[in-house]
Motif scaffolding. Structure first.
Motif, mmCIF file in Angstrom:
data_model
loop_
_atom_site.group_PDB
_atom_site.id
_atom_site.type_symbol
_atom_site.label_atom_id
_atom_site.label_comp_id
_atom_site.label_asym_id
_atom_site.label_seq_id
_atom_site.Cartn_x
_atom_site.Cartn_y
_atom_site.Cartn_z
ATOM 1 N N MET A 33 -16.654 -35.260 -13.650
ATOM 2 C CA MET A 33 -17.553 -34.275 -13.183
ATOM 3 C C MET A 33 -18.160 -34.770 -11.808
ATOM 4 N N SER A 34 -18.458 -33.613 -11.012
ATOM 5 C CA SER A 34 -18.917 -34.228 -9.888
ATOM 6 C C SER A 34 -20.662 -34.446 -9.776
ATOM 7 N N GLU A 35 -21.180 -35.149 -8.841
ATOM 8 C CA GLU A 35 -22.606 -35.300 -8.743
ATOM 9 C C GLU A 35 -23.572 -34.169 -8.938
ATOM 10 N N LYS A 36 -23.024 -33.193 -8.346
ATOM 11 C CA LYS A 36 -24.187 -31.851 -8.660
ATOM 12 C C LYS A 36 -23.756 -31.277 -9.926
ATOM 13 N N GLN A 37 -22.620 -31.326 -10.508
ATOM 14 C CA GLN A 37 -22.590 -30.878 -11.976
ATOM 15 C C GLN A 37 -23.254 -31.815 -12.948
ATOM 16 N N LEU A 38 -23.264 -33.109 -12.713
ATOM 17 C CA LEU A 38 -24.004 -33.985 -13.706
ATOM 18 C C LEU A 38 -25.448 -33.747 -13.473
ATOM 19 N N ASP A 39 -25.867 -33.555 -11.976
ATOM 20 C CA ASP A 39 -27.418 -33.414 -11.847
ATOM 21 C C ASP A 39 -27.778 -32.077 -12.529
ATOM 22 N N GLU A 40 -27.006 -31.033 -12.693
ATOM 23 C CA GLU A 40 -27.532 -29.738 -13.501
ATOM 24 C C GLU A 40 -27.491 -30.037 -15.117
ATOM 25 N N LEU A 41 -26.710 -30.723 -15.408
ATOM 26 C CA LEU A 41 -26.594 -30.871 -16.892
ATOM 27 C C LEU A 41 -27.914 -31.882 -17.310
ATOM 28 N N ALA A 42 -28.075 -32.823 -16.351
ATOM 29 C CA ALA A 42 -29.260 -33.978 -16.488
ATOM 30 C C ALA A 42 -30.464 -33.348 -16.268
ATOM 31 N N SER A 43 -30.632 -32.266 -15.425
ATOM 32 C CA SER A 43 -31.938 -31.774 -15.549
ATOM 33 C C SER A 43 -32.379 -30.745 -16.409
ATOM 34 N N THR A 44 -31.513 -30.586 -17.360
ATOM 35 C CA THR A 44 -31.847 -29.416 -18.211
ATOM 36 C C THR A 44 -33.022 -29.838 -19.128
ATOM 37 N N LYS A 45 -33.986 -28.929 -19.454
ATOM 38 C CA LYS A 45 -35.198 -29.317 -20.175
ATOM 39 C C LYS A 45 -34.685 -29.609 -21.525
ATOM 40 N N ARG A 46 -35.193 -30.705 -22.506
ATOM 41 C CA ARG A 46 -34.902 -31.013 -23.661
ATOM 42 C C ARG A 46 -35.650 -29.993 -24.769
ATOM 43 N N LYS A 47 -36.626 -29.497 -24.395
ATOM 44 C CA LYS A 47 -37.407 -28.937 -25.404
ATOM 45 C C LYS A 47 -36.575 -27.715 -26.080
ATOM 46 N N GLY A 48 -36.674 -27.659 -27.244
ATOM 47 C CA GLY A 48 -36.010 -26.811 -28.099
ATOM 48 C C GLY A 48 -34.415 -27.117 -28.292
ATOM 49 N N LYS A 49 -33.956 -27.996 -27.686
ATOM 50 C CA LYS A 49 -32.647 -28.300 -27.723
ATOM 51 C C LYS A 49 -32.420 -29.197 -29.084
ATOM 52 N N PRO A 50 -31.327 -28.992 -29.707
ATOM 53 C CA PRO A 50 -30.918 -29.752 -31.034
ATOM 54 C C PRO A 50 -30.451 -31.154 -30.456
ATOM 55 N N GLU A 51 -30.430 -32.261 -31.376
ATOM 56 C CA GLU A 51 -30.165 -33.581 -30.851
ATOM 57 C C GLU A 51 -28.553 -33.438 -30.621
ATOM 58 N N HIS A 52 -27.800 -32.679 -31.562
ATOM 59 C CA HIS A 52 -26.433 -32.868 -31.295
ATOM 60 C C HIS A 52 -25.966 -31.334 -31.785
ATOM 61 N N VAL A 53 -24.732 -30.875 -31.330
ATOM 62 C CA VAL A 53 -24.121 -29.665 -31.480
ATOM 63 C C VAL A 53 -22.887 -30.026 -32.059
ATOM 64 N N ASP A 54 -22.409 -29.024 -33.031
ATOM 65 C CA ASP A 54 -21.100 -29.367 -33.634
ATOM 66 C C ASP A 54 -20.052 -28.803 -32.611
ATOM 67 N N LYS A 55 -18.800 -29.687 -32.902
ATOM 68 C CA LYS A 55 -17.893 -29.728 -31.796
ATOM 69 C C LYS A 55 -17.069 -28.436 -31.936
ATOM 70 N N ASP A 56 -17.347 -27.682 -33.085
ATOM 71 C CA ASP A 56 -16.475 -26.524 -33.509
ATOM 72 C C ASP A 56 -17.029 -25.438 -32.832
ATOM 73 N N LYS A 57 -17.943 -25.456 -32.391
ATOM 74 C CA LYS A 57 -18.732 -24.356 -31.567
ATOM 75 C C LYS A 57 -18.334 -24.248 -30.326
#
Length: 63
Positions: A39-63
């Motif tokens: 991934m590029s630095e820009k893509q990583l920045d977008e993922l890393a800056s996502t708010k954590r509130k309301g997110k599950p700790e892990h997501v199943d790989k099947d989904k």
């Protein structure tokens, strides 16, 4: 593209830190190492800056 889980957000943050030179690439493991290489630095920045509130700790790989 927002992160789907807290774990994904944390891995992106670690990869972004290494990409910027704040951490060593050799310290990365698993998903964060894969993200660093594919991934590029820009893509990583977008993922890393996502708010954590309301997110599950892990997501199943099947989904």
């Amino acid at each position: 593209m927002p992160a789907k889980s807290k774990a994904q957000q944390k891995a992106a943050g670690a990869a972004l830190s290494a990409k910027r030179g704040d951490a060593k690439k050799s310290d990365l493991k698993g998903a964060s190492r894969d993200m660093y290489e594919s991934m590029s630095e820009k893509q990583l920045d977008e993922l890393a800056s996502t708010k954590r509130k309301g997110k599950p700790e892990h997501v199943d790989k099947d989904k």
